[in-house]
Motif scaffolding. Structure first.
Motif, mmCIF file in Angstrom:
data_model
loop_
_atom_site.group_PDB
_atom_site.id
_atom_site.type_symbol
_atom_site.label_atom_id
_atom_site.label_comp_id
_atom_site.label_asym_id
_atom_site.label_seq_id
_atom_site.Cartn_x
_atom_site.Cartn_y
_atom_site.Cartn_z
ATOM 1 N N GLY A 124 0.802 -1.213 0.000
ATOM 2 C CA GLY A 124 0.000 0.000 0.000
ATOM 3 C C GLY A 124 0.836 1.264 0.000
ATOM 4 N N VAL A 125 1.963 1.253 0.704
ATOM 5 C CA VAL A 125 2.855 2.415 0.699
ATOM 6 C C VAL A 125 3.350 2.689 -0.712
ATOM 7 C CG1 VAL A 125 5.112 3.229 1.479
ATOM 8 C CG2 VAL A 125 3.548 2.211 3.104
ATOM 9 N N GLY A 126 3.696 1.654 -1.432
ATOM 10 C CA GLY A 126 4.132 1.834 -2.817
ATOM 11 C C GLY A 126 3.028 2.362 -3.709
ATOM 12 N N VAL A 127 1.814 1.875 -3.491
ATOM 13 C CA VAL A 127 0.684 2.329 -4.304
ATOM 14 C C VAL A 127 0.376 3.799 -4.014
ATOM 15 C CG1 VAL A 127 -1.801 2.024 -4.671
ATOM 16 C CG2 VAL A 127 -0.301 0.041 -4.562
ATOM 17 N N GLY A 168 2.557 10.516 -6.930
ATOM 18 C CA GLY A 168 3.463 10.916 -8.001
ATOM 19 C C GLY A 168 2.720 11.143 -9.307
ATOM 20 N N TYR A 169 1.746 10.300 -9.592
ATOM 21 C CA TYR A 169 0.921 10.480 -10.796
ATOM 22 C C TYR A 169 0.160 11.800 -10.719
ATOM 23 C CZ TYR A 169 -2.750 9.672 -14.231
ATOM 24 O OH TYR A 169 -3.619 9.801 -15.278
ATOM 25 N N VAL A 170 -0.364 12.106 -9.549
ATOM 26 C CA VAL A 170 -1.081 13.371 -9.366
ATOM 27 C C VAL A 170 -0.132 14.545 -9.593
ATOM 28 C CG1 VAL A 170 -2.201 14.831 -7.628
ATOM 29 C CG2 VAL A 170 -2.863 12.439 -7.850
ATOM 30 N N PHE A 171 1.077 14.465 -9.039
ATOM 31 C CA PHE A 171 2.059 15.545 -9.199
ATOM 32 C C PHE A 171 2.410 15.776 -10.666
ATOM 33 C CE2 PHE A 171 4.595 16.369 -5.088
ATOM 34 C CZ PHE A 171 3.424 16.630 -4.407
ATOM 35 N N ASN A 200 -1.771 20.288 -13.598
ATOM 36 C CA ASN A 200 -1.040 21.534 -13.824
ATOM 37 C C ASN A 200 -1.565 22.638 -12.911
ATOM 38 O OD1 ASN A 200 0.559 20.443 -15.872
ATOM 39 N ND2 ASN A 200 -1.076 20.745 -17.360
ATOM 40 N N VAL A 201 -1.128 22.610 -11.668
ATOM 41 C CA VAL A 201 -1.449 23.670 -10.706
ATOM 42 C C VAL A 201 -0.164 24.030 -9.970
ATOM 43 C CG1 VAL A 201 -3.873 23.026 -10.396
ATOM 44 C CG2 VAL A 201 -2.149 21.996 -8.945
ATOM 45 N N ASN A 202 -0.230 25.045 -9.138
ATOM 46 C CA ASN A 202 0.984 25.448 -8.428
ATOM 47 C C ASN A 202 1.339 24.440 -7.339
ATOM 48 O OD1 ASN A 202 -0.781 26.006 -6.365
ATOM 49 N ND2 ASN A 202 -0.721 28.217 -6.637
ATOM 50 N N ALA A 203 2.532 24.589 -6.770
ATOM 51 C CA ALA A 203 3.067 23.601 -5.832
ATOM 52 C C ALA A 203 2.236 23.485 -4.556
ATOM 53 C CB ALA A 203 4.509 23.951 -5.486
ATOM 54 N N ILE A 204 1.723 24.579 -4.067
ATOM 55 C CA ILE A 204 0.935 24.530 -2.832
ATOM 56 C C ILE A 204 -0.330 23.713 -3.042
ATOM 57 C CG2 ILE A 204 -0.371 25.920 -1.179
ATOM 58 C CD1 ILE A 204 1.746 28.100 -1.608
ATOM 59 N N ASP A 205 -0.984 23.900 -4.164
ATOM 60 C CA ASP A 205 -2.187 23.120 -4.449
ATOM 61 C C ASP A 205 -1.864 21.646 -4.658
ATOM 62 O OD1 ASP A 205 -3.879 25.279 -4.208
ATOM 63 O OD2 ASP A 205 -3.784 25.786 -6.334
ATOM 64 N N LEU A 206 -0.695 21.337 -5.209
ATOM 65 C CA LEU A 206 -0.294 19.935 -5.363
ATOM 66 C C LEU A 206 -0.165 19.258 -4.008
ATOM 67 C CD1 LEU A 206 2.374 19.995 -8.207
ATOM 68 C CD2 LEU A 206 0.149 18.906 -8.247
ATOM 69 N N TYR A 207 0.446 19.941 -3.050
ATOM 70 C CA TYR A 207 0.578 19.351 -1.721
ATOM 71 C C TYR A 207 -0.771 19.213 -1.041
ATOM 72 C CZ TYR A 207 5.615 19.348 -1.869
ATOM 73 O OH TYR A 207 6.898 19.066 -2.205
ATOM 74 N N VAL A 255 -5.536 13.197 -0.712
ATOM 75 C CA VAL A 255 -5.507 11.793 -1.148
ATOM 76 C C VAL A 255 -5.101 10.901 0.017
ATOM 77 C CG1 VAL A 255 -4.273 10.145 -2.607
ATOM 78 C CG2 VAL A 255 -5.122 12.276 -3.581
ATOM 79 N N PHE A 256 -4.082 11.311 0.768
ATOM 80 C CA PHE A 256 -3.604 10.515 1.901
ATOM 81 C C PHE A 256 -4.679 10.387 2.969
ATOM 82 C CE2 PHE A 256 -1.502 10.289 6.051
ATOM 83 C CZ PHE A 256 -0.839 9.090 5.899
ATOM 84 N N ILE A 257 -5.335 11.485 3.298
ATOM 85 C CA ILE A 257 -6.395 11.443 4.308
ATOM 86 C C ILE A 257 -7.568 10.606 3.799
ATOM 87 C CG2 ILE A 257 -8.108 12.844 5.515
ATOM 88 C CD1 ILE A 257 -5.927 15.004 5.742
ATOM 89 N N GLY A 258 -7.889 10.714 2.516
ATOM 90 C CA GLY A 258 -8.956 9.901 1.944
ATOM 91 C C GLY A 258 -8.653 8.411 2.027
ATOM 92 N N MET A 259 -7.421 8.041 1.736
ATOM 93 C CA MET A 259 -7.052 6.625 1.834
ATOM 94 C C MET A 259 -7.051 6.153 3.284
ATOM 95 S SD MET A 259 -4.150 6.087 -1.046
ATOM 96 C CE MET A 259 -4.562 6.140 -2.762
ATOM 97 N N SER A 260 -6.715 7.026 4.213
ATOM 98 C CA SER A 260 -6.787 6.660 5.627
ATOM 99 C C SER A 260 -8.226 6.453 6.072
ATOM 100 C CB SER A 260 -6.116 7.736 6.482
ATOM 101 O OG SER A 260 -4.750 7.801 6.207
ATOM 102 N N ILE A 261 -9.131 7.275 5.569
ATOM 103 C CA ILE A 261 -10.546 7.105 5.895
ATOM 104 C C ILE A 261 -11.065 5.783 5.326
ATOM 105 C CG2 ILE A 261 -12.860 8.019 5.414
ATOM 106 C CD1 ILE A 261 -11.568 10.828 5.671
ATOM 107 N N ILE A 262 -10.627 5.454 4.126
ATOM 108 C CA ILE A 262 -11.006 4.158 3.542
ATOM 109 C C ILE A 262 -10.480 3.012 4.403
ATOM 110 C CG2 ILE A 262 -10.612 2.624 1.561
ATOM 111 C CD1 ILE A 262 -10.682 5.158 -0.188
ATOM 112 N N ALA A 263 -9.267 3.160 4.938
ATOM 113 C CA ALA A 263 -8.705 2.121 5.806
ATOM 114 C C ALA A 263 -9.505 1.978 7.093
ATOM 115 C CB ALA A 263 -7.249 2.446 6.128
ATOM 116 N N ILE A 264 -9.962 3.095 7.644
ATOM 117 C CA ILE A 264 -10.779 3.030 8.854
ATOM 118 C C ILE A 264 -12.100 2.321 8.570
ATOM 119 C CG2 ILE A 264 -12.091 4.423 10.512
ATOM 120 C CD1 ILE A 264 -9.822 6.501 10.285
ATOM 121 N N ILE A 265 -12.724 2.658 7.463
ATOM 122 C CA ILE A 265 -13.989 2.017 7.095
ATOM 123 C C ILE A 265 -13.777 0.532 6.831
ATOM 124 C CG2 ILE A 265 -15.785 1.927 5.312
ATOM 125 C CD1 ILE A 265 -15.417 5.007 5.076
#
Length: 90
Positions: free
Chosen positions: A43-46, A52-55, A59-66, A72-82
């Motif tokens: 999962g860490v690799g995925v 990286g694919y999102v980055f 095409n947006v500025n760096a702050i919006d990329l982060y 995405v990370f918080i969304g995947m954590s919520i999926i893990a909780i569910i």
């Protein structure tokens, strides 16, 4: 506040081991824990590939990329909780 949320959400993988102990019989507990442990490493690799694919493809500025990456990370954590609450011990 964002760092607190990310830190809080990143600990969710530890709850899976207590869920495994409660939701499986003792005969299969070690096998279930090894499968979950393997899936965490995969999962860490995925997650890294997906962020990286999102980055590379948005095409947006760096702050919006982060911001998008942390979302995405918080969304995947919520999926893990569910997913941790699916199923029950019989």
């Amino acid at each position: 506040i964002a760092f607190f949320i990310i830190g809080f959400a990143s600990i969710t993988h530890l709850f899976t081991f207590t869920d495994i102990k409660e939701k499986t019989t003792s005969k299969y507990c070690a096998v279930a824990m090894s499968i979950v442990n393997l899936s965490e490493f995969v999962g860490v690799g995925v997650i890294n590939l997906f962020i990286g694919y999102v980055f590379e493809n948005i095409n947006v500025n760096a702050i919006d990329l982060y911001r998008i990456s942390f979302t995405v990370f918080i969304g995947m954590s919520i999926i893990a909780i569910i997913a941790g609450h699916i199923g029950s011990k019989k």
